[in-house]
Motif scaffolding. Structure first.
Motif, PDB file in Angstrom:
ATOM      1  N   ALA A  93       0.907  -1.141  -0.123  1.00  0.00           N
ATOM      2  CA  ALA A  93       0.033  -0.016   0.100  1.00  0.00           C
ATOM      3  C   ALA A  93       0.868   1.322  -0.011  1.00  0.00           C
ATOM      4  O   ALA A  93       0.527   2.191  -0.700  1.00  0.00           O
ATOM      5  CB  ALA A  93      -0.989  -0.195   1.335  1.00  0.00           C
ATOM      6  N   TRP A  94       2.067   1.243   0.718  1.00  0.00           N
ATOM      7  CA  TRP A  94       2.819   2.444   0.791  1.00  0.00           C
ATOM      8  C   TRP A  94       3.506   2.836  -0.713  1.00  0.00           C
ATOM      9  O   TRP A  94       3.517   3.976  -1.151  1.00  0.00           O
ATOM     10  CB  TRP A  94       3.973   2.082   1.660  1.00  0.00           C
ATOM     11  CG  TRP A  94       5.147   3.149   1.603  1.00  0.00           C
ATOM     12  CD1 TRP A  94       6.375   3.092   1.004  1.00  0.00           C
ATOM     13  CD2 TRP A  94       5.231   4.391   2.456  1.00  0.00           C
ATOM     14  NE1 TRP A  94       7.095   4.083   1.079  1.00  0.00           N
ATOM     15  CE2 TRP A  94       6.548   4.677   1.970  1.00  0.00           C
ATOM     16  CE3 TRP A  94       4.550   4.821   3.287  1.00  0.00           C
ATOM     17  CZ2 TRP A  94       6.952   5.789   2.458  1.00  0.00           C
ATOM     18  CZ3 TRP A  94       5.061   5.890   3.891  1.00  0.00           C
ATOM     19  CH2 TRP A  94       6.073   6.558   3.591  1.00  0.00           C
ATOM     20  N   PHE A  95       3.617   1.748  -1.465  1.00  0.00           N
ATOM     21  CA  PHE A  95       4.386   1.987  -2.651  1.00  0.00           C
ATOM     22  C   PHE A  95       3.040   2.144  -3.680  1.00  0.00           C
ATOM     23  O   PHE A  95       3.273   3.220  -4.473  1.00  0.00           O
ATOM     24  CB  PHE A  95       5.242   0.560  -3.186  1.00  0.00           C
ATOM     25  CG  PHE A  95       6.445   0.407  -2.554  1.00  0.00           C
ATOM     26  CD1 PHE A  95       7.546   1.321  -2.958  1.00  0.00           C
ATOM     27  CD2 PHE A  95       6.763  -0.316  -1.604  1.00  0.00           C
ATOM     28  CE1 PHE A  95       8.650   1.376  -2.340  1.00  0.00           C
ATOM     29  CE2 PHE A  95       7.956  -0.426  -1.077  1.00  0.00           C
ATOM     30  CZ  PHE A  95       8.824   0.307  -1.415  1.00  0.00           C
ATOM     31  N   ARG A 100       3.047   5.745  -5.751  1.00  0.00           N
ATOM     32  CA  ARG A 100       3.022   5.513  -7.349  1.00  0.00           C
ATOM     33  C   ARG A 100       1.814   6.323  -7.862  1.00  0.00           C
ATOM     34  O   ARG A 100       2.072   6.944  -9.223  1.00  0.00           O
ATOM     35  CB  ARG A 100       2.835   4.168  -7.892  1.00  0.00           C
ATOM     36  CG  ARG A 100       4.094   3.235  -7.927  1.00  0.00           C
ATOM     37  CD  ARG A 100       3.946   1.796  -8.694  1.00  0.00           C
ATOM     38  NE  ARG A 100       2.709   1.084  -8.077  1.00  0.00           N
ATOM     39  CZ  ARG A 100       3.118   0.275  -7.154  1.00  0.00           C
ATOM     40  NH1 ARG A 100       4.297   0.247  -6.557  1.00  0.00           N
ATOM     41  NH2 ARG A 100       2.215  -0.429  -6.485  1.00  0.00           N
ATOM     42  N   ALA A 101       0.898   6.445  -7.205  1.00  0.00           N
ATOM     43  CA  ALA A 101      -0.342   7.325  -7.538  1.00  0.00           C
ATOM     44  C   ALA A 101       0.076   8.431  -7.780  1.00  0.00           C
ATOM     45  O   ALA A 101      -0.275   9.423  -8.751  1.00  0.00           O
ATOM     46  CB  ALA A 101      -1.523   7.043  -6.782  1.00  0.00           C
ATOM     47  N   HIS A 102       0.750   9.190  -6.857  1.00  0.00           N
ATOM     48  CA  HIS A 102       1.230  10.344  -6.667  1.00  0.00           C
ATOM     49  C   HIS A 102       2.479  10.892  -7.899  1.00  0.00           C
ATOM     50  O   HIS A 102       2.425  11.884  -8.341  1.00  0.00           O
ATOM     51  CB  HIS A 102       1.719  10.890  -5.364  1.00  0.00           C
ATOM     52  CG  HIS A 102       0.461  11.068  -4.345  1.00  0.00           C
ATOM     53  ND1 HIS A 102      -0.183  12.293  -4.326  1.00  0.00           N
ATOM     54  CD2 HIS A 102      -0.121  10.378  -3.467  1.00  0.00           C
ATOM     55  CE1 HIS A 102      -0.993  12.155  -3.287  1.00  0.00           C
ATOM     56  NE2 HIS A 102      -1.328  10.853  -3.064  1.00  0.00           N
ATOM     57  N   ASP A 103       3.213   9.759  -7.928  1.00  0.00           N
ATOM     58  CA  ASP A 103       4.184   9.631  -9.038  1.00  0.00           C
ATOM     59  C   ASP A 103       3.557  10.127 -10.318  1.00  0.00           C
ATOM     60  O   ASP A 103       4.174  10.956 -11.161  1.00  0.00           O
ATOM     61  CB  ASP A 103       5.121   8.666  -9.069  1.00  0.00           C
ATOM     62  CG  ASP A 103       5.884   8.452  -7.981  1.00  0.00           C
ATOM     63  OD1 ASP A 103       6.038   9.317  -7.257  1.00  0.00           O
ATOM     64  OD2 ASP A 103       6.649   7.291  -7.670  1.00  0.00           O
ATOM     65  N   GLU A 104       2.410   9.318 -10.563  1.00  0.00           N
ATOM     66  CA  GLU A 104       1.864   9.410 -12.076  1.00  0.00           C
ATOM     67  C   GLU A 104       1.415  10.914 -12.336  1.00  0.00           C
ATOM     68  O   GLU A 104       1.535  11.016 -13.558  1.00  0.00           O
ATOM     69  CB  GLU A 104       0.812   8.372 -11.896  1.00  0.00           C
ATOM     70  CG  GLU A 104       1.313   7.099 -12.065  1.00  0.00           C
ATOM     71  CD  GLU A 104       0.145   6.049 -12.018  1.00  0.00           C
ATOM     72  OE1 GLU A 104      -1.031   6.317 -11.901  1.00  0.00           O
ATOM     73  OE2 GLU A 104       0.430   4.918 -12.073  1.00  0.00           O
ATOM     74  N   ILE A 105       1.158  11.567 -11.317  1.00  0.00           N
ATOM     75  CA  ILE A 105       0.609  12.702 -11.463  1.00  0.00           C
ATOM     76  C   ILE A 105       1.568  13.829 -11.187  1.00  0.00           C
ATOM     77  O   ILE A 105       1.508  15.074 -10.992  1.00  0.00           O
ATOM     78  CB  ILE A 105      -0.926  13.395 -10.746  1.00  0.00           C
ATOM     79  CG1 ILE A 105      -0.586  13.046  -9.342  1.00  0.00           C
ATOM     80  CG2 ILE A 105      -1.902  12.398 -11.530  1.00  0.00           C
ATOM     81  CD1 ILE A 105      -1.672  13.709  -8.702  1.00  0.00           C
ATOM     82  N   TYR A 157       4.585  15.330  -5.673  1.00  0.00           N
ATOM     83  CA  TYR A 157       5.440  14.625  -4.505  1.00  0.00           C
ATOM     84  C   TYR A 157       5.410  15.213  -3.156  1.00  0.00           C
ATOM     85  O   TYR A 157       6.028  14.973  -2.247  1.00  0.00           O
ATOM     86  CB  TYR A 157       6.852  15.014  -4.967  1.00  0.00           C
ATOM     87  CG  TYR A 157       7.120  14.188  -6.430  1.00  0.00           C
ATOM     88  CD1 TYR A 157       7.164  12.752  -6.402  1.00  0.00           C
ATOM     89  CD2 TYR A 157       7.435  15.007  -7.439  1.00  0.00           C
ATOM     90  CE1 TYR A 157       7.406  12.088  -7.587  1.00  0.00           C
ATOM     91  CE2 TYR A 157       7.588  14.006  -8.548  1.00  0.00           C
ATOM     92  CZ  TYR A 157       7.461  12.856  -8.803  1.00  0.00           C
ATOM     93  OH  TYR A 157       7.750  12.005  -9.700  1.00  0.00           O
ATOM     94  N   THR A 158       4.079  16.367  -3.014  1.00  0.00           N
ATOM     95  CA  THR A 158       3.892  16.790  -1.710  1.00  0.00           C
ATOM     96  C   THR A 158       2.892  16.047  -1.297  1.00  0.00           C
ATOM     97  O   THR A 158       2.315  16.441  -0.334  1.00  0.00           O
ATOM     98  CB  THR A 158       3.815  18.537  -1.862  1.00  0.00           C
ATOM     99  OG1 THR A 158       2.514  18.489  -2.809  1.00  0.00           O
ATOM    100  CG2 THR A 158       4.714  19.138  -2.511  1.00  0.00           C
ATOM    101  N   HIS A 159       2.009  15.176  -2.040  1.00  0.00           N
ATOM    102  CA  HIS A 159       0.851  14.400  -1.677  1.00  0.00           C
ATOM    103  C   HIS A 159      -0.106  15.334  -1.246  1.00  0.00           C
ATOM    104  O   HIS A 159      -0.907  15.066  -0.666  1.00  0.00           O
ATOM    105  CB  HIS A 159       1.274  13.566  -0.399  1.00  0.00           C
ATOM    106  CG  HIS A 159       2.533  12.677  -0.730  1.00  0.00           C
ATOM    107  ND1 HIS A 159       3.389  12.139   0.313  1.00  0.00           N
ATOM    108  CD2 HIS A 159       2.730  11.971  -1.925  1.00  0.00           C
ATOM    109  CE1 HIS A 159       4.211  11.315  -0.662  1.00  0.00           C
ATOM    110  NE2 HIS A 159       3.849  11.338  -1.952  1.00  0.00           N
ATOM    111  N   ARG A 160      -0.574  16.413  -2.049  1.00  0.00           N
ATOM    112  CA  ARG A 160      -1.456  17.261  -1.828  1.00  0.00           C
ATOM    113  C   ARG A 160      -2.825  17.073  -2.646  1.00  0.00           C
ATOM    114  O   ARG A 160      -3.765  17.103  -2.268  1.00  0.00           O
ATOM    115  CB  ARG A 160      -1.277  18.849  -2.246  1.00  0.00           C
ATOM    116  CG  ARG A 160      -0.052  19.199  -1.157  1.00  0.00           C
ATOM    117  CD  ARG A 160       0.087  20.832  -1.296  1.00  0.00           C
ATOM    118  NE  ARG A 160       0.954  21.136  -0.286  1.00  0.00           N
ATOM    119  CZ  ARG A 160       2.071  21.955  -0.410  1.00  0.00           C
ATOM    120  NH1 ARG A 160       2.269  22.289  -1.626  1.00  0.00           N
ATOM    121  NH2 ARG A 160       2.988  22.235   0.484  1.00  0.00           N
ATOM    122  N   ALA A 161      -2.578  16.125  -3.798  1.00  0.00           N
ATOM    123  CA  ALA A 161      -3.715  15.762  -4.637  1.00  0.00           C
ATOM    124  C   ALA A 161      -4.533  14.553  -3.851  1.00  0.00           C
ATOM    125  O   ALA A 161      -3.771  14.030  -2.875  1.00  0.00           O
ATOM    126  CB  ALA A 161      -3.149  15.490  -5.888  1.00  0.00           C
TER     127      ALA A 161
END
Length: 139
Positions: free
Chosen positions: A15-17, A21-26, A29-33
């Protein structure tokens, strides 16, 4: 993740990865989305275990570390400034020997310590963390 079931270490790592990965795709890298929302439980779970179950949190961190590409600075920074920093803040005296042992057995682990900030880490624990990351893990 079913709230009644305790996730396995593999579930946590997977789940961590997946979350990252979901954030990498967009490119977030701040995980705001809201990307990877279905995996956000792992962020909360690691935060809770950092407070209440230090061994479980350490085991998860260790597994995630072992599966992380050591050149993936975004992932390493997230692991360091997230669960590892929290764990050291809540249980530094208890877990610093574990950190020290991993630094001794895998000296590259000290690079992960570079991403940890003092935050609420006790001064004596922080001093030891600095010694480890600056000495190459030697006692």
């Amino acid at each position: 993740m079913n709230a009644m079931m305790k996730p396995s270490l593999n579930d946590i790592s997977d789940a961590w990865f997946a979350f990252h990965r979901a954030h990498d795709e967009i490119g977030d890298y701040t995980h705001r989305a809201d990307a990877g929302e279905e995996f956000f439980w792992v962020i909360e779970y690691l935060g809770d275990t950092a407070r209440h179950e230090p061994q479980t949190c350490w085991d998860a961190i260790s597994l995630i570390w072992s599966r992380t590409d050591k050149n993936d600075m975004a992932r390493l920074a997230s692991l360091a400034a997230g669960p590892l920093e929290d764990l050291l803040a809540y249980h530094g005296r208890e877990v610093s020997p574990w950190v020290e042992q991993l630094c001794l057995s895998e000296p590259v682990f000290r690079t992960l310590l570079q991403g940890v900030w003092q935050n609420a880490i006790l001064p004596d624990v922080w001093e030891r963390i600095n010694e480890l990351r600056n000495s190459g893990g030697e006692a």
